[in-house]
Design an enzyme around this catalytic site. Structure first.
Site, PDB file in Angstrom:
ATOM      1  N   GLU A  48       0.923  -1.370  -0.101  1.00 42.59           N
ATOM      2  CA  GLU A  48      -0.250  -0.064   0.480  1.00 42.59           C
ATOM      3  C   GLU A  48       0.962   1.235  -0.238  1.00 42.59           C
ATOM      4  O   GLU A  48       1.483   1.898   1.063  1.00 42.59           O
ATOM      5  CB  GLU A  48      -1.218   0.161   1.184  1.00 42.59           C
ATOM      6  CG  GLU A  48      -1.802   1.337   1.314  1.00 42.59           C
ATOM      7  CD  GLU A  48      -2.537   1.508   2.829  1.00 42.59           C
ATOM      8  OE1 GLU A  48      -2.748   0.589   3.352  1.00 42.59           O
ATOM      9  OE2 GLU A  48      -3.239   2.318   2.902  1.00 42.59           O
ATOM     10  N   ARG A  52       0.248  10.287  -0.296  1.00 46.27           N
ATOM     11  CA  ARG A  52       0.356  11.546   0.451  1.00 46.27           C
ATOM     12  C   ARG A  52       2.241  12.018   0.466  1.00 46.27           C
ATOM     13  O   ARG A  52       2.365  13.070   1.511  1.00 46.27           O
ATOM     14  CB  ARG A  52       1.050  10.974   2.081  1.00 46.27           C
ATOM     15  CG  ARG A  52      -0.684   9.924   2.819  1.00 46.27           C
ATOM     16  CD  ARG A  52       0.240   9.648   3.590  1.00 46.27           C
ATOM     17  NE  ARG A  52      -1.086   9.001   4.378  1.00 46.27           N
ATOM     18  CZ  ARG A  52      -0.840   7.751   5.311  1.00 46.27           C
ATOM     19  NH1 ARG A  52      -0.231   8.388   6.370  1.00 46.27           N
ATOM     20  NH2 ARG A  52      -1.943   7.208   5.711  1.00 46.27           N
ATOM     21  N   THR A  76      -4.781   6.134   1.490  1.00 42.43           N
ATOM     22  CA  THR A  76      -4.807   7.626   1.886  1.00 42.43           C
ATOM     23  C   THR A  76      -5.870   7.781   0.385  1.00 42.43           C
ATOM     24  O   THR A  76      -5.727   9.104   0.191  1.00 42.43           O
ATOM     25  CB  THR A  76      -3.648   8.456   1.637  1.00 42.43           C
ATOM     26  OG1 THR A  76      -2.981   7.728   2.538  1.00 42.43           O
ATOM     27  CG2 THR A  76      -4.263   9.719   2.383  1.00 42.43           C
ATOM     28  N   LYS A 136     -11.530  -2.340   6.402  1.00 45.09           N
ATOM     29  CA  LYS A 136      -9.742  -1.055   7.534  1.00 45.09           C
ATOM     30  C   LYS A 136     -10.586  -0.911   8.764  1.00 45.09           C
ATOM     31  O   LYS A 136     -11.710   0.017   8.051  1.00 45.09           O
ATOM     32  CB  LYS A 136      -9.273  -0.697   6.238  1.00 45.09           C
ATOM     33  CG  LYS A 136      -8.309   0.532   7.331  1.00 45.09           C
ATOM     34  CD  LYS A 136      -7.085   1.674   6.374  1.00 45.09           C
ATOM     35  CE  LYS A 136      -6.744   2.081   7.239  1.00 45.09           C
ATOM     36  NZ  LYS A 136      -5.480   2.647   6.781  1.00 45.09           N
TER      37      LYS A 136
END
Ligand code: 3PG
Length: 215
Positions: A48, A52, A76, A136
């Site tokens: 993952e 960001r 994100t 998640k």
């Protein structure tokens, strides 16, 4: 429970491939490929890469092209444009810190399996309405930790979680021993100082230890 990497991957397959999904923050495209190779060598294939940093998409693209043993996912993911850009860069799954219908629809449109982030019962019910059963749990430690997951195991008996946020090699076992936890997520596999030093052996070792966690 390693899965065949070719073809469409379901969220459950992404979660079941290894005990840990690394949450990765990359600031330098040159780090992407050697880091991904180190993780794969240590037994971790679902990666993952978080959206960001300005370099995140280029990093995903490099890993997708040059590390065939890895599956790149985008972390994100917060809006439809994130999903579109991630899919274009070669991501095959997406992870979001929360959920909106727009993000869910965009991920479906672009063929990305999504692990939507939830932290409350109402959020679980909302994502279930849109067909998600692999979620998640974020931020896991701050939002109730393993006690919360135990409580959710009653009403949400049909949901599998990937707790993320405050999970470490040390406390991962508490989560992984729960029947409703398929894997955990965490940034500890790719420390910023190891990246800065190009210490791929350390990342490989952290991945190996993580891949051997019992579940
Ligand atoms: C995430 O982005 O999912 C979390 O910030 C990762 O949390 P950690 O750094 O505590 O592992």
């Amino acid at each position: 429970m390693a899965v065949n990497l070719s073809g469409h991957l379901t969220a459950l397959q992404v979660m079941q491939d290894a005990p840990v999904i690394p949450v990765i923050v990359l600031n330098d495209v040159a780090h992407a490929v050697p880091m991904a190779r180190a993780l794969v060598a240590g037994g971790i294939r679902m990666l993952e890469v978080t959206l960001r940093t300005p370099q995140a998409l280029a990093c995903m693209e490099a890993i997708a092209k040059e590390v065939p043993g890895a599956v790149v996912g985008a972390g994100t993911v917060r809006c439809a444009a994130d999903a579109a850009a991630a899919a274009k860069a070669g991501a095959r799954f997406a992870v979001s810190p929360g959920y909106t219908k727009t993000v869910g629809q965009a991920c479906r449109d672009y063929g990305l399996s999504l692990l939507p982030g939830v932290a409350t019962g109402s959020e679980i019910m909302m994502v279930q309405e849109d067909g998600y059963t692999e979620l998640k749990f974020f931020p896991a430690m701050q939002a109730g930790g393993s006690a919360m997951l135990k409580a959710w195991g009653g009403p949400f008996f049909d949901v599998k979680f990937c707790p993320t946020g405050g999970v470490t090699q040390q406390n991962a076992r508490d989560f992984l021993s729960l029947p409703n936890v398929a894997c955990v997520g965490g940034s500890w596999l790719v420390p910023a100082d190891a990246l800065a030093q190009g210490d791929w052996a350390r990342i490989e070792q952290l991945a190996r230890e993580a891949s051997q966690l019992p579940r």
